[in-house]
Design a protein around this motif. Sequence first.
Motif, PDB file in Angstrom:
ATOM      1  N   ALA A 212       5.045  50.089  41.277  1.00 26.18           N
ATOM      2  CA  ALA A 212       4.734  51.368  40.621  1.00 26.18           C
ATOM      3  C   ALA A 212       4.160  52.370  41.619  1.00 26.18           C
ATOM      4  CB  ALA A 212       3.783  51.151  39.454  1.00 26.18           C
ATOM      5  N   GLY A 213       3.205  51.929  42.417  1.00 27.35           N
ATOM      6  CA  GLY A 213       2.601  52.834  43.396  1.00 27.35           C
ATOM      7  C   GLY A 213       3.594  53.332  44.428  1.00 27.35           C
ATOM      8  N   VAL A 214       4.497  52.479  44.846  1.00 27.74           N
ATOM      9  CA  VAL A 214       5.529  52.865  45.816  1.00 27.74           C
ATOM     10  C   VAL A 214       6.502  53.854  45.171  1.00 27.74           C
ATOM     11  CG1 VAL A 214       7.455  52.011  47.220  1.00 27.74           C
ATOM     12  CG2 VAL A 214       5.324  50.701  47.081  1.00 27.74           C
ATOM     13  N   LEU A 215       6.893  53.576  43.932  1.00 24.95           N
ATOM     14  CA  LEU A 215       7.800  54.478  43.222  1.00 24.95           C
ATOM     15  C   LEU A 215       7.183  55.860  43.065  1.00 24.95           C
ATOM     16  CD1 LEU A 215       9.038  51.993  40.476  1.00 24.95           C
ATOM     17  CD2 LEU A 215      10.371  52.848  42.421  1.00 24.95           C
ATOM     18  N   THR A 216       5.874  55.895  42.758  1.00 23.52           N
ATOM     19  CA  THR A 216       5.184  57.171  42.611  1.00 23.52           C
ATOM     20  C   THR A 216       5.165  57.934  43.930  1.00 23.52           C
ATOM     21  OG1 THR A 216       3.815  56.292  40.827  1.00 23.52           O
ATOM     22  CG2 THR A 216       3.001  58.260  41.944  1.00 23.52           C
ATOM     23  N   LEU A 217       4.845  57.253  45.011  1.00 21.05           N
ATOM     24  CA  LEU A 217       4.816  57.898  46.322  1.00 21.05           C
ATOM     25  C   LEU A 217       6.186  58.477  46.675  1.00 21.05           C
ATOM     26  CD1 LEU A 217       3.473  58.643  49.015  1.00 21.05           C
ATOM     27  CD2 LEU A 217       4.044  56.336  49.825  1.00 21.05           C
ATOM     28  N   VAL A 218       7.242  57.696  46.482  1.00 25.82           N
ATOM     29  CA  VAL A 218       8.594  58.172  46.805  1.00 25.82           C
ATOM     30  C   VAL A 218       8.959  59.360  45.909  1.00 25.82           C
ATOM     31  CG1 VAL A 218      11.054  57.562  46.863  1.00 25.82           C
ATOM     32  CG2 VAL A 218       9.341  55.955  47.729  1.00 25.82           C
ATOM     33  N   LYS A 219       8.603  59.279  44.632  1.00 23.56           N
ATOM     34  CA  LYS A 219       8.852  60.408  43.724  1.00 23.56           C
ATOM     35  C   LYS A 219       8.216  61.679  44.267  1.00 23.56           C
ATOM     36  CE  LYS A 219       5.969  61.425  40.540  1.00 23.56           C
ATOM     37  NZ  LYS A 219       5.105  61.489  39.340  1.00 23.56           N
ATOM     38  N   TRP A 220       6.932  61.588  44.624  1.00 23.71           N
ATOM     39  CA  TRP A 220       6.235  62.783  45.105  1.00 23.71           C
ATOM     40  C   TRP A 220       6.799  63.290  46.429  1.00 23.71           C
ATOM     41  CZ3 TRP A 220       4.297  65.876  41.975  1.00 23.71           C
ATOM     42  CH2 TRP A 220       3.581  65.455  40.863  1.00 23.71           C
ATOM     43  N   LEU A 221       7.219  62.391  47.299  1.00 24.87           N
ATOM     44  CA  LEU A 221       7.836  62.828  48.555  1.00 24.87           C
ATOM     45  C   LEU A 221       9.132  63.594  48.285  1.00 24.87           C
ATOM     46  CD1 LEU A 221       7.237  59.699  50.810  1.00 24.87           C
ATOM     47  CD2 LEU A 221       6.096  61.924  50.962  1.00 24.87           C
ATOM     48  N   LEU A 222       9.932  63.093  47.340  1.00 19.87           N
ATOM     49  CA  LEU A 222      11.204  63.748  47.026  1.00 19.87           C
ATOM     50  C   LEU A 222      11.007  65.052  46.260  1.00 19.87           C
ATOM     51  CD1 LEU A 222      13.212  60.554  46.068  1.00 19.87           C
ATOM     52  CD2 LEU A 222      13.632  62.017  48.058  1.00 19.87           C
ATOM     53  N   VAL A 223      10.122  65.044  45.272  1.00 21.68           N
ATOM     54  CA  VAL A 223       9.889  66.264  44.487  1.00 21.68           C
ATOM     55  C   VAL A 223       9.156  67.309  45.333  1.00 21.68           C
ATOM     56  CG1 VAL A 223       8.741  67.230  42.449  1.00 21.68           C
ATOM     57  CG2 VAL A 223       9.969  65.050  42.274  1.00 21.68           C
ATOM     58  N   GLY A 224       8.110  66.894  46.014  1.00 24.20           N
ATOM     59  CA  GLY A 224       7.393  67.821  46.896  1.00 24.20           C
ATOM     60  C   GLY A 224       8.289  68.322  48.012  1.00 24.20           C
ATOM     61  N   GLY A 225       9.090  67.423  48.557  1.00 25.87           N
ATOM     62  CA  GLY A 225      10.045  67.815  49.591  1.00 25.87           C
ATOM     63  C   GLY A 225      11.057  68.828  49.078  1.00 25.87           C
ATOM     64  N   SER A 226      11.426  68.711  47.814  1.00 20.67           N
ATOM     65  CA  SER A 226      12.367  69.665  47.216  1.00 20.67           C
ATOM     66  C   SER A 226      11.769  71.064  47.181  1.00 20.67           C
ATOM     67  CB  SER A 226      12.745  69.221  45.797  1.00 20.67           C
ATOM     68  OG  SER A 226      13.445  68.000  45.821  1.00 20.67           O
ATOM     69  N   PHE A 227      10.478  71.144  46.859  1.00 23.08           N
ATOM     70  CA  PHE A 227       9.831  72.464  46.870  1.00 23.08           C
ATOM     71  C   PHE A 227       9.757  73.013  48.296  1.00 23.08           C
ATOM     72  CE2 PHE A 227       8.471  71.224  42.625  1.00 23.08           C
ATOM     73  CZ  PHE A 227       8.618  72.421  41.929  1.00 23.08           C
ATOM     74  N   GLY A 228       9.523  72.142  49.264  1.00 25.94           N
ATOM     75  CA  GLY A 228       9.547  72.568  50.659  1.00 25.94           C
ATOM     76  C   GLY A 228      10.928  73.048  51.067  1.00 25.94           C
ATOM     77  N   LEU A 229      11.955  72.359  50.610  1.00 23.78           N
ATOM     78  CA  LEU A 229      13.323  72.766  50.904  1.00 23.78           C
ATOM     79  C   LEU A 229      13.666  74.111  50.269  1.00 23.78           C
ATOM     80  CD1 LEU A 229      15.058  69.294  50.560  1.00 23.78           C
ATOM     81  CD2 LEU A 229      14.848  70.660  52.659  1.00 23.78           C
ATOM     82  N   LEU A 230      13.042  74.409  49.124  1.00 23.61           N
ATOM     83  CA  LEU A 230      13.229  75.732  48.514  1.00 23.61           C
ATOM     84  C   LEU A 230      12.784  76.832  49.466  1.00 23.61           C
ATOM     85  CD1 LEU A 230      12.117  75.607  44.768  1.00 23.61           C
ATOM     86  CD2 LEU A 230      14.374  76.111  45.685  1.00 23.61           C
ATOM     87  N   LEU A 231      11.646  76.607  50.106  1.00 18.32           N
ATOM     88  CA  LEU A 231      11.155  77.604  51.073  1.00 18.32           C
ATOM     89  C   LEU A 231      12.139  77.769  52.226  1.00 18.32           C
ATOM     90  CD1 LEU A 231       7.356  76.700  51.157  1.00 18.32           C
ATOM     91  CD2 LEU A 231       8.472  78.589  49.952  1.00 18.32           C
ATOM     92  N   VAL A 232      12.656  76.657  52.718  1.00 18.54           N
ATOM     93  CA  VAL A 232      13.662  76.719  53.790  1.00 18.54           C
ATOM     94  C   VAL A 232      14.880  77.505  53.311  1.00 18.54           C
ATOM     95  CG1 VAL A 232      15.288  75.338  55.154  1.00 18.54           C
ATOM     96  CG2 VAL A 232      12.920  74.565  54.877  1.00 18.54           C
ATOM     97  N   GLY A 233      15.327  77.228  52.091  1.00 18.40           N
ATOM     98  CA  GLY A 233      16.487  77.928  51.537  1.00 18.40           C
ATOM     99  C   GLY A 233      16.253  79.416  51.383  1.00 18.40           C
ATOM    100  N   ILE A 234      15.071  79.797  50.930  1.00 15.21           N
ATOM    101  CA  ILE A 234      14.743  81.216  50.761  1.00 15.21           C
ATOM    102  C   ILE A 234      14.781  81.924  52.109  1.00 15.21           C
ATOM    103  CG2 ILE A 234      12.875  82.824  50.185  1.00 15.21           C
ATOM    104  CD1 ILE A 234      12.105  80.784  47.929  1.00 15.21           C
ATOM    105  N   VAL A 235      14.122  81.339  53.093  1.00 12.76           N
ATOM    106  CA  VAL A 235      14.084  81.943  54.426  1.00 12.76           C
ATOM    107  C   VAL A 235      15.496  82.017  55.016  1.00 12.76           C
ATOM    108  CG1 VAL A 235      13.274  81.610  56.805  1.00 12.76           C
ATOM    109  CG2 VAL A 235      11.693  81.307  54.894  1.00 12.76           C
ATOM    110  N   ALA A 236      16.248  80.941  54.900  1.00 21.09           N
ATOM    111  CA  ALA A 236      17.606  80.922  55.469  1.00 21.09           C
ATOM    112  C   ALA A 236      18.524  81.916  54.769  1.00 21.09           C
ATOM    113  CB  ALA A 236      18.179  79.505  55.389  1.00 21.09           C
ATOM    114  N   ALA A 237      18.407  82.034  53.443  1.00 21.50           N
ATOM    115  CA  ALA A 237      19.251  82.979  52.704  1.00 21.50           C
ATOM    116  C   ALA A 237      18.904  84.415  53.071  1.00 21.50           C
ATOM    117  CB  ALA A 237      19.096  82.757  51.200  1.00 21.50           C
ATOM    118  N   ILE A 238      17.616  84.716  53.212  1.00 23.36           N
ATOM    119  CA  ILE A 238      17.192  86.060  53.606  1.00 23.36           C
ATOM    120  C   ILE A 238      17.693  86.370  55.010  1.00 23.36           C
ATOM    121  CG2 ILE A 238      15.169  87.460  54.227  1.00 23.36           C
ATOM    122  CD1 ILE A 238      13.717  86.075  51.837  1.00 23.36           C
TER     123      ILE A 238
END
Length: 184
Positions: free
Chosen positions: A151-177
């Motif tokens: 459970a703890g490992v699944l939670t960590l991986v979830k947060w890495l992927l979801v948090g990473g997705s928000f980070g990727l949004l920033l990359v996408g915004i900057v790259a699109a601009i």
Amino acid sequence: MWRLAEWLAVKTTGRLALGALVLFVLFVALVLPRQAGEAEQASGSSASPDTSLVYTAEQLYAWAEAYGAAGRAAYVRARLTFDVVWPLVYTLFLTTALSWLMARAFAAGSRWRLTAVVPLLGMVFDFLENGATSLVMVRYPAETPVVAQMAGVLTLVKWLLVGGSFGLLLVGIVAAIRRRGQGR
């Protein structure tokens, strides 16, 4: 994965991405606070496996003990209702936003377009986490050691992927601009 990412890039319109953003914002503003309050009231604590980045099986069992029977039942009920809808909402937002942004920022075939799949993986790990923590809560005080450890490992991986997705949004915004600026 490539086909899925390219399909998402083709099918995701600006309107769809905007609609998903509005749904996400409304959910964060109206539903999340109410759910957090209900969870805290039912469990007697604001601490939860879902909102923790890292925790051990021992901490999971401590939460199960602290919640009491009614709190554990409320926790499981929330995982089967709210925490089915919430991952769908944030995944819809993140997937459409990343698909739309990356299609504007990078040419077809770019590996950056694969980022639209990351939130889908986050959702899968969220569902796996919910299943694991719910099983521990339902079986408590009987122990489910392998599931509790996972459970703890699944939670960590979830947060890495979801948090990473928000980070990727920033990359996408900057790259699109940047790409739009180069096109002028």
